[in-house]
Design an enzyme around this catalytic site. Sequence first.
Site, short mmCIF file in Angstrom:
data_model
loop_
_atom_site.label_atom_id
_atom_site.label_comp_id
_atom_site.label_asym_id
_atom_site.label_seq_id
_atom_site.Cartn_x
_atom_site.Cartn_y
_atom_site.Cartn_z
N GLU A 100 -13.12 -22.18 -35.16
CA GLU A 100 -11.24 -22.50 -35.90
C GLU A 100 -10.59 -21.89 -36.09
O GLU A 100 -10.88 -20.68 -36.35
CB GLU A 100 -11.53 -23.07 -37.61
CG GLU A 100 -10.82 -23.53 -38.31
CD GLU A 100 -11.14 -23.38 -39.62
OE1 GLU A 100 -12.56 -23.21 -39.79
OE2 GLU A 100 -10.08 -24.23 -40.34
N ARG B 242 -28.15 -18.17 -37.35
CA ARG B 242 -27.65 -17.53 -36.55
C ARG B 242 -27.93 -16.16 -37.02
O ARG B 242 -28.84 -15.73 -38.61
CB ARG B 242 -26.29 -17.97 -38.06
CG ARG B 242 -26.49 -17.95 -38.88
CD ARG B 242 -25.46 -17.05 -39.58
NE ARG B 242 -25.03 -16.30 -41.23
CZ ARG B 242 -25.17 -16.47 -42.19
NH1 ARG B 242 -24.87 -17.62 -42.15
NH2 ARG B 242 -25.45 -16.18 -43.25
N LYS C 189 -16.20 -14.87 -43.12
CA LYS C 189 -14.76 -14.27 -43.18
C LYS C 189 -13.60 -13.65 -44.94
O LYS C 189 -12.95 -13.21 -44.41
CB LYS C 189 -14.31 -16.06 -43.07
CG LYS C 189 -13.43 -15.71 -42.13
CD LYS C 189 -13.28 -17.59 -41.33
CE LYS C 189 -13.50 -18.13 -40.55
NZ LYS C 189 -13.36 -19.40 -39.84
#
Length: 559
Positions: A36, A261, A271
């Site tokens: 994104e 992950r 983030k």
Amino acid sequence: MSEENRASLNFIEQIIEEDLKSGKHNGRVLTRFPPEPNGYLHIGHAKAICINFETAKKYGGTTNLRFDDTNPTTEDTEYVDNIQQDIKWLGFNWNEEPLYASDYFEQLYGYAVKLIRKGLAYVDDSTPEQIAELKGTPSVPGTDSANKSRSIDENLDLFARMRAGEFPDGSKVLRANIDMTSPNMLMRDPIIYRIKKEHHHRTGNQWCIYPMYDFAHGQSDSIEGITHSLCSLEFIHHRPVYDWFIEKLEIFPSRQIEFARMNVEYMITSKRKLLKLVNDNYVSGWNDPRMPTISGMRKRGYPAAAIRTFCDKAGVAKRENTIEINLLEACVREELNKTALRVMVVMDPIKVVINNYPEGQTEILKGENNPEDPAAGDRDITFSREIYIEREDFMEVAPTKYYRMTLNADVRLKHAYILHCTHADKDEHGEITTIYADYYPNSKSGEDVSGIKPKGTLHWVSAADSIPAEVRLYDRLFSVPDPTGDDNVDFLEYYNKESLTIVNNARAESTLSVALPGTQYQFLRQGYFCIDEESTQEHLVINKTVGLKESFSKEVKKA
RNA sequence: UGACUCAUGGUGUAAUCGGCAACACAGCAGAUUUUGGUUCUGUUAUUCUAGGUUCGAGUCCUAGUGAGUCAACCA
């Protein structure tokens, strides 16, 4: 022998090999990396990039870069550019031009209409609060919205008017008609379109309704013919949704496969938290060399090849994992040991005067640029009566395991002569100011006939021929391996105030006067360093990448 | 009080589908070394628990325990 060659496969490769064996998709493999564009890429993305690109490549396939740009509120072109730069730098090439989910908005709209026609989607006027209320909880089933019973025609009309901009933001949504009682919260009639009268970085003001992730990602995969859609474990609950839309829309069946992950000690990938570090000036920016971002690691001097090796060695599986930071550093050293040119730089200089070396005399010595790579050649190093050595490389009285310079003892200068320390001057505080030594003229490096075998070898620079440098030393950003592991402690509590140390008075071998920004070096006995991008000939700025392995400090601890 | 996922040395990943638990990093010991680097040699240490199936289980079955994930008009 043939048995040893059989490389073990990770679970994704096993799935792909089964697909290949069964002839699925005619043996075609196409993956995608779907960032994104609302932030910078970090080590976790690097892992995802490596998995997607390398897995496809291994099976003769390719990878699409697709920006998942379905939320105009947070996304921006600035990120689009940086993301591409980072992926290229990492060493990967996607198919032709980058793709955008926003390129499929019209097609996605058509899919939504198709769903409505099948009675599988409806317009809901409920407020966000009502929708949340009716959704239930993981253990309490949800209940249907009153709007769920609207007719197909009414839904068609309402959805068209949503698109036409007749309704204000947030007043209506389009929801999939699945099952409000599903144990999977995501299957409880997920919202698939919302009204947002906002400017989109690519489609401008063309749209005022935007698809949600669940109605964009899987469909985009399908439109592109992605065969294996590899994502992280947190999307596992989305897979039934992913599959449901593919089935109901009767479109190309991409398959979503989830892997765990990668977490790395001392690194965070949230983030929001990274943004906080930047905004509150804990770091100098997204590319601060202490940041776990790809741009930060690049500025730090981590080679792309080392990051790729690291991701490879960390492996792929489905369980929670935290990789030790020393594996990353080992990969960086392994790569740099092969490639970095060696040079001598003194961080904390102290002067040594060589009593018996003629004043004004200099000579040029040869130094190999890289003992691991003879092709790297030699360089010239100027030797003179006055030199600098590292302050910590001298002790008047030293313990037995101290293989450096001490009073009345011999020590080798790398690429030069053996010195015998005679005495030292001190200031009124007892600080050493100047060291004096004799040199053995017959001990020249490469032609040594002195017969003396000192235990230690020091790096040094000529006092007159060296140049000043600013060196930035980096340490871990946090004081604990998992700064976000405790919900009761803010991660900033673990911020390491000593994560950056600036050395202003380092002296570098004059070779570095022509060093190009970005070039990586090994400073003998100290570590790997790289010339900062903003470094100039007038003001040399150097970043420490990683130290050499240090067994001496362990000896000290033992003692 | 639901659903889903996972559980192998310190860390991570394997074990060719039931057949001697291995590889990497870290650790420890030593050799080499004009970088206390590199390289080389050796070495410590592993199948969550309890049952079951089987000649044989890390792998299959059952139960338990533990960890993670899921209730944004974010992705």
